[in-house]
Design a protein around this motif. Sequence first.
Motif, short mmCIF file in Angstrom:
data_model
loop_
_atom_site.label_atom_id
_atom_site.label_comp_id
_atom_site.label_asym_id
_atom_site.label_seq_id
_atom_site.Cartn_x
_atom_site.Cartn_y
_atom_site.Cartn_z
N GLY A 162 0.82 -1.21 0.00
CA GLY A 162 0.00 0.00 0.00
C GLY A 162 0.85 1.26 0.00
O GLY A 162 0.61 2.20 -0.76
N LEU A 163 1.89 1.28 0.85
CA LEU A 163 2.77 2.46 0.88
C LEU A 163 3.58 2.58 -0.41
O LEU A 163 3.95 3.69 -0.81
CB LEU A 163 3.71 2.37 2.09
CG LEU A 163 4.53 3.64 2.36
CD1 LEU A 163 3.61 4.82 2.68
CD2 LEU A 163 5.50 3.43 3.51
N ASN A 164 3.84 1.45 -1.05
CA ASN A 164 4.57 1.49 -2.31
C ASN A 164 3.79 2.25 -3.38
O ASN A 164 4.37 2.94 -4.22
CB ASN A 164 4.84 0.06 -2.79
CG ASN A 164 5.67 0.02 -4.03
OD1 ASN A 164 6.72 0.65 -4.11
ND2 ASN A 164 5.21 -0.69 -5.04
N ILE A 195 11.91 1.19 0.86
CA ILE A 195 13.17 1.73 0.34
C ILE A 195 14.20 0.63 0.15
O ILE A 195 14.87 0.55 -0.89
CB ILE A 195 13.70 2.82 1.30
CG1 ILE A 195 12.76 4.02 1.29
CG2 ILE A 195 15.10 3.25 0.90
CD1 ILE A 195 13.11 5.08 2.31
N VAL A 196 14.35 -0.22 1.15
CA VAL A 196 15.36 -1.29 1.06
C VAL A 196 14.99 -2.29 -0.03
O VAL A 196 15.85 -2.75 -0.80
CB VAL A 196 15.52 -1.99 2.43
CG1 VAL A 196 16.40 -3.24 2.30
CG2 VAL A 196 16.13 -1.04 3.43
N GLY A 197 13.72 -2.64 -0.11
CA GLY A 197 13.31 -3.61 -1.12
C GLY A 197 13.38 -3.07 -2.53
O GLY A 197 13.85 -3.76 -3.44
N GLY A 198 12.96 -1.84 -2.72
CA GLY A 198 12.98 -1.25 -4.06
C GLY A 198 11.67 -0.51 -4.31
O GLY A 198 10.64 -1.14 -4.52
N MET A 199 11.73 0.81 -4.29
CA MET A 199 10.52 1.61 -4.46
C MET A 199 9.94 1.41 -5.86
O MET A 199 10.66 1.44 -6.85
CB MET A 199 10.84 3.08 -4.23
CG MET A 199 11.19 3.40 -2.79
SD MET A 199 11.73 5.09 -2.56
CE MET A 199 10.23 5.95 -2.84
N GLY A 200 8.62 1.18 -5.89
CA GLY A 200 7.95 1.03 -7.17
C GLY A 200 8.01 -0.37 -7.73
O GLY A 200 7.52 -0.61 -8.84
N ARG A 201 8.57 -1.34 -7.02
CA ARG A 201 8.70 -2.71 -7.52
C ARG A 201 8.02 -3.66 -6.54
O ARG A 201 8.38 -3.70 -5.35
CB ARG A 201 10.18 -3.06 -7.67
CG ARG A 201 10.44 -4.42 -8.29
CD ARG A 201 10.22 -4.40 -9.79
NE ARG A 201 10.35 -5.72 -10.36
CZ ARG A 201 11.50 -6.24 -10.80
NH1 ARG A 201 12.60 -5.50 -10.76
NH2 ARG A 201 11.55 -7.45 -11.31
N GLY A 208 17.33 0.13 -4.29
CA GLY A 208 16.81 -1.00 -3.53
C GLY A 208 17.38 -2.33 -3.97
O GLY A 208 18.16 -2.43 -4.91
N LEU A 209 16.97 -3.39 -3.23
CA LEU A 209 17.49 -4.73 -3.52
C LEU A 209 17.04 -5.22 -4.89
O LEU A 209 17.82 -5.79 -5.65
CB LEU A 209 17.02 -5.70 -2.43
CG LEU A 209 17.53 -5.46 -1.01
CD1 LEU A 209 16.86 -6.43 -0.03
CD2 LEU A 209 19.05 -5.63 -0.96
N ILE A 210 15.76 -5.07 -5.19
CA ILE A 210 15.22 -5.47 -6.50
C ILE A 210 14.64 -4.22 -7.13
O ILE A 210 13.48 -3.87 -6.90
CB ILE A 210 14.15 -6.57 -6.34
CG1 ILE A 210 14.74 -7.76 -5.57
CG2 ILE A 210 13.65 -7.03 -7.70
CD1 ILE A 210 13.74 -8.87 -5.33
N PRO A 211 15.43 -3.50 -7.90
CA PRO A 211 15.00 -2.17 -8.33
C PRO A 211 13.99 -2.19 -9.45
O PRO A 211 13.92 -3.12 -10.26
CB PRO A 211 16.31 -1.53 -8.78
CG PRO A 211 17.17 -2.67 -9.19
CD PRO A 211 16.79 -3.83 -8.33
#
Length: 630
Positions: free
Chosen positions: A290-292, A521-527, A576-579
């Motif tokens: 949701g925040l993504n 942020i860490v995972g990848g914003m927008g993904r 992020g990790l998975i951009p």
Amino acid sequence: MNDAPHFGPARSAFDQDWRKVVRYGLVLGFTLVFISLTGMPDGLNGRVIVEPWLSMGYLSLLWVPLAVGFAVTYEPVLEGMVQAKPGGRELVAGAAVGLIGGLCLSLLVYLLDSRDLSDPLVNWNQALLDLLTRNGSVADGVVLWTVAATALGFLGGLMRLLPPIVLRVVRAVLVTVIGAAAVESLIDDLSEEFKLEGVVKWLYHPLGGLEPKGAIALAIVAAVFVLWLGGQVKKGTAVFNTAREARPIAVNSVSVVAVAFAAIVLPMFLGRLTNDLLVNVGLFVLLALGLNIVVGLAGILDLGYVAFYAVGGYTIAILTSPTSPGLTPAYPFWLAIFIVVGMATLAGLFIGAPVIRMRGDYLAIVTLGFGEIIRLTVRSDWASGLTGGAQGVLSVPGPDLHIGGWTLPLVGWTFPKLEVDLMGTNPQHILYVVMFFVAIAIYVSWRLENSRIGRAWMAVREDESVAEAMGINTVNAKLQAFVTGAILASFAGAVFAAKVGSVFESSFKILVSIVILVIVIVGGMGRIAGVIAGAFVLVGILGGPNQPGLMAEFSEYKLLIYGALLVWMMLKRPEGLIPNVRRSRELHLDEFLQDAWLRGEVDRDEAEAEAEVDPEAWAPPEGNDGLAPA
């Protein structure tokens, strides 16, 4: 085209940038002293990695010289430059950095023995001194850490000399051994369901940690995987991607069916601990998705996102609990969830409408305030008649559901195996409910990302003024993102209240918003895949704000680790990790343009050089006297 690096002659071992070496050495020393004074080595010493050689406490110190020794030997190679061949220079730099860091930690050992600074520094105590000296004298500690840090820095520099395949093997071995020790409780829980207690007993020591033979066996498995199966995995991935490009609908359909089958069957074989852990991860996946949408797609920095989480939790509690202080409709969960969606929509409009025209820091500060206003409101005397105030709402029932008992109409056969009963707060049943809502969130995020609304969100994120000039109603677009994110957060709040059986305002502090933002942020914003990976890494391993992770020993230090990880990601890997590809281009636009300019310069130089070598290239074509255009 051969992408292998071309090395020039190796430089002298003492041809160093000594200012850089000293700077890295002091950074290493400060880091070692800081970690020691946080109490992390002593607090984590009870968690054994390899019995009796290595504990998590010592590992919290030992990895730092290795990493800094590797980092100090890194030199960026710009376009057109020739990289010097690695050699003794890297080894000397790594060892020198390790020596400086080791001397700093040795100074701490001396001061621990001779000074008492326990008043401002609570971890300045005898336990830390005993750990750093291994219950020996101060001289033992000084020699130990000077030698150990120098040797590890040397190994860090040596890693620059290793061929890439050997480096991958070393990394795989370290990650496998440390990871297997870190997830010991998870493996132990799984072994009971899969009848593998004998294997686990052979690998692990009865008091915790890997047996030496178990560590060696896992290291061999990791090396074999990289050397042999790693290539097979790459081939399989290439075949899958080729098939996906040729028949995207068929391959995606098969993938979805396979994932759905695994999601249904796997929880049946997992233990209570694993299911409960996955429920916590799933709740934060739901929140982060949701925040993504709000932050990752629309670029709205919402620091009060926990407010919608609270709206979902309190709405479902008030509507379903028979002991709710105000209203007691005692609706079933699956009916009340529709009212939750309506309340989340109203909350999204109520909070979003007045602040949506703000930008940047102002928007972040105002949303932060709204997040706290919601929490303080439900706690206040004014709202306590409905929300229970500080006592909260108790006796919230689980998401009970009964489906099945299907009978074939012609022959009258009944399929009892197809009956679905989700009763109470059993972690396995709650996990199914969480996966149901996560599947909805993934589908909604995926469809919106590739829709007209999603493209409008991304245009607003990239440049709101330009998007407005292009005819996009930015206010409506941002409000839609706000409401969509609010609905997904309310699902997480509703499931959380049903899982725990009660809600209190203390469950919705601002820290929850910060943790969700860190996950995105860490995972990848927008993904979508990045957000899921971020939730598994942070919440699954370290734990959430109030939820334990696999490594419960880190609960005291997880906020420190969150902060350090966030700083490192912003400096080294902001995508992020998975951009997300588009997001990566935005973040690295300057580098991309610089590389494009350099490539253009190189191509032009090469074309001019070829033209000078081949005069016929400058000769006018036949029939042209050279004055008319060719």
